[in-house]
Design a protein around this motif. Structure first.
Motif, PDB file in Angstrom:
ATOM      1  N   ALA A 126      57.430  13.823  13.476  1.00  0.00           N
ATOM      2  CA  ALA A 126      58.651  14.008  14.254  1.00  0.00           C
ATOM      3  C   ALA A 126      59.296  15.358  13.952  1.00  0.00           C
ATOM      4  N   SER A 150      61.088  10.472  18.946  1.00  0.00           N
ATOM      5  CA  SER A 150      59.734  10.265  18.417  1.00  0.00           C
ATOM      6  C   SER A 150      59.764   9.586  17.051  1.00  0.00           C
ATOM      7  N   VAL A 203      59.097   5.906  17.627  1.00  0.00           N
ATOM      8  CA  VAL A 203      57.688   5.630  17.956  1.00  0.00           C
ATOM      9  C   VAL A 203      56.810   5.733  16.718  1.00  0.00           C
ATOM     10  N   PHE A 204      56.932   6.819  15.980  1.00  0.00           N
ATOM     11  CA  PHE A 204      56.067   7.039  14.819  1.00  0.00           C
ATOM     12  C   PHE A 204      56.346   6.032  13.704  1.00  0.00           C
ATOM     13  N   VAL A 207      64.116  14.698  21.871  1.00  0.00           N
ATOM     14  CA  VAL A 207      62.711  14.268  21.831  1.00  0.00           C
ATOM     15  C   VAL A 207      62.263  14.050  20.380  1.00  0.00           C
ATOM     16  N   ILE A 233      57.328  18.134  15.743  1.00  0.00           N
ATOM     17  CA  ILE A 233      57.665  18.134  17.171  1.00  0.00           C
ATOM     18  C   ILE A 233      59.040  18.769  17.389  1.00  0.00           C
ATOM     19  N   ASN A 234      59.985  18.408  16.515  1.00  0.00           N
ATOM     20  CA  ASN A 234      61.338  18.937  16.635  1.00  0.00           C
ATOM     21  C   ASN A 234      61.370  20.461  16.488  1.00  0.00           C
TER      22      ASN A 234
END
Length: 540
Positions: free
Chosen positions: A374, A404, A407-408, A400, A377-378
């Motif tokens: 995460a 995430s 989800v992760f 986002v 991605i960030n």
């Protein structure tokens, strides 16, 4: 939910209420006094400082708390632990402060962040020293089991900051005044905290030489995975602000920080759950009660979703009213970033208790990997979107990244050994959120007086949301009865052993009447809100 865990959650929430209220009152005041640009600079400096202190305090504060709680067969164990970590705290804080001074005087700071920031970093160097011993004193008291002292110290820190920083800023000292308030408040807490520690163990122990059996190497390397996890989590909070300051003017940072402040209000209860669950689930893991852990995690996920979703819907509906009232009319540009941040803030709120349950097992490999993904991605999205879209790009990227996390960590939970989504009724909760948002937004749109909207929409919206949750099955009547049972009721006389208890002739309890009234009111508000929305949009 287990009553003991629930009471623990209430205790943590109660302890944080003062800090939340003081912070909620202080932040908009600082925003108004500093202005968007200087408030952005101040927020940026705090973000840099938060990341920097992870390396300065790495393993010290958690280490002293852990090893003080142990009872090892070594003479004067407590004195040796306090002295060892005190010396380490002095060393790392002095080195950390010196590095900031060198960076400020060597023009590294000026080249990286622009002219004027070198002076701020000199103040941050002093704050490193004060904050190090503030945290050390609090965690040492916690290691001695003296939470009755350590928790009020946190309140003292918040209140002292407000009492010192606000006047300094109001007198025209700007960002330096706000930072000086933090330095003075941290120093005050450090002095009081160390005095309390001295009552338990003489601080002359810093001059004691530990014996050869003392586990210095183990203590130095302790908590490495926890430090990595904290670093990754902290980066999710602050990397967007740091990167936004790099590519945009400080005013955008100030508006964005204002939006983040409101979005982060959604995390209050999930953070309390995380604080309690790390300890509460450790015993369940030690007993291999995986089924109970999954049930607890799924129910908590559902309750967190319901509570956070209704807050997010209300905040979104009232954003154009709440932001100007809370931060002032100059903060209107923060409305759009706030709306973009809310979905991700909801996902992050859901991830918090799941992460806490995984931490309770003590196996951090999978949670660290999930948080790391995460964080990557960030960072990647912020680097991609901020140069082109500014604070709106930062809001999308951070949302986002936050989302995430949920989800992760759901995937991580399966690898750890529990399933937080089985029985969480995510579909029903999502449907309840969608249904209730129609009348809530309709009310917020049609009530033209801002203060009236702030008074009417939140309670009415909550009733509507609870009704929709009951209607869709996201919340059961039995569960609602459990919540009502937690509130004090009339004291009943003990029943005679020779006489069966009787009900009233209708067979309804106070809770039943309340639930019926709630359903009726909810139905009326839902139907009327939907009708208003249809007329408003011109559908009828």
């Amino acid at each position: 939910m287990n009553r003991s865990i629930a009471s623990g959650i209430l205790s943590v929430v109660g302890g944080k209420v003062v800090i939340l209220v003081v912070t909620a009152l202080t932040t908009p005041l600082l925003y108004r006094l500093l202005g968007a640009s200087r408030f952005g600079e101040y927020s940026f400096l705090l973000s840099v400082f938060a990341l920097y202190m992870i390396f300065v305090s790495s393993g010290i504060t958690d280490g002293v708390r852990k090893f003080l709680a142990e009872d090892r067969p070594i003479a004067n164990w407590s004195e040796l632990v306090v002295g060892f970590y005190f010396r380490l705290a002095i060393l790392t804080s002095v080195v950390g402060a010196a590095l900031l001074v060198v960076a400020a005087r060597g023009r590294i700071v000026e080249l990286a962040f622009g002219p004027g920031f070198a002076t701020y970093f000199h103040v941050l160097a002093v704050l490193v020293l004060a904050a190090q011993f503030r945290s050390y004193a609090r965690k040492t008291l916690m290691g001695f089991g003296l939470e009755r002292y350590s928790e009020p110290l946190q309140i003292l820190d918040t209140v002292a900051f407000v009492a010192l920083a606000i006047p300094l800023v109001a007198l025209g000292h700007g960002v330096i005044g706000a930072l000086a308030g933090r330095v003075l408040a941290s120093a005050l807490v450090a002095v009081v905290g160390l005095a309390l520690v001295h009552r338990q163990v003489s601080l002359r122990c810093i001059f004691s030489r530990p014996p050869s059996r003392f586990p210095s190497r183990t203590m130095l390397t302790f908590n490495s995975m926890s430090v990595v996890l904290v670093l990754l989590l902290t980066s999710l909070y602050h990397v967007d602000i740091i990167m936004l300051q790099r590519f945009r003017e400080s005013a955008q940072v100030g508006h964005y920080r204002a939006a983040l402040t409101l979005a982060e209000f959604l995390w209050f209860v999930p953070l309390a759950l995380q604080t309690v669950y790390v300890h509460s689930t450790s015993e369940l893991w030690s007993q291999n009660r995986h089924r109970q852990i999954s049930e607890l995690a799924s129910r908590t996920t559902r309750y967190t979703f319901l509570l956070t979703a209704v807050m997010a819907v209300g905040l979104a509906a009232l954003a154009d009213v709440a932001v100007p009232i809370y931060f002032g009319p100059d903060a209107t540009p923060a409305i759009e970033p706030l709306l973009l941040l809310l979905p991700g803030a909801l996902g992050f709120a859901l991830a918090r208790p799941i992460l806490a349950v995984a931490q309770g097992k003590g196996t951090l490999r999978y949670p660290v990997v999930a948080t790391g993904l995460a964080a990557v991605i960030n960072v990647a999205l912020n680097a991609l979107l901020i140069p082109r879209y500014g604070m709106h790009g930062a809001a999308v990227a951070t949302s986002v990244g936050y989302g995430s996390m949920f989800v992760f960590h759901c995937l991580s939970a399966r690898l750890v050994g529990f399933r937080p989504l089985v029985g969480a009724r995510i579909g029903q909760a999502t449907l309840a959120t969608g249904l209730s948002s129609i009348p809530i937004f309709a009310m917020a749109t049609n009530i033209t007086k801002p203060w009236l909207a702030l008074v009417v929409v939140p309670p009415a919206g909550f009733v509507i949301f609870v009704f929709c949750a009951l209607l869709t099955g996201a919340l059961g009547l039995g569960e609602l009865r459990e919540v009502l049972a937690a509130f004090p009721g009339p004291v009943e006389a003990p029943a005679s052993p020779h006489r069966q208890p009787t009900n009233d002739r209708l067979g309804f309890t106070v809770g039943d009447w309340f639930q019926t009234l709630l359903l009726v009111v909810g139905m009326v508000l839902l139907v009327s809100g939907a009708i208003v929305a249809l007329f408003r949009t011109g559908a009828v």
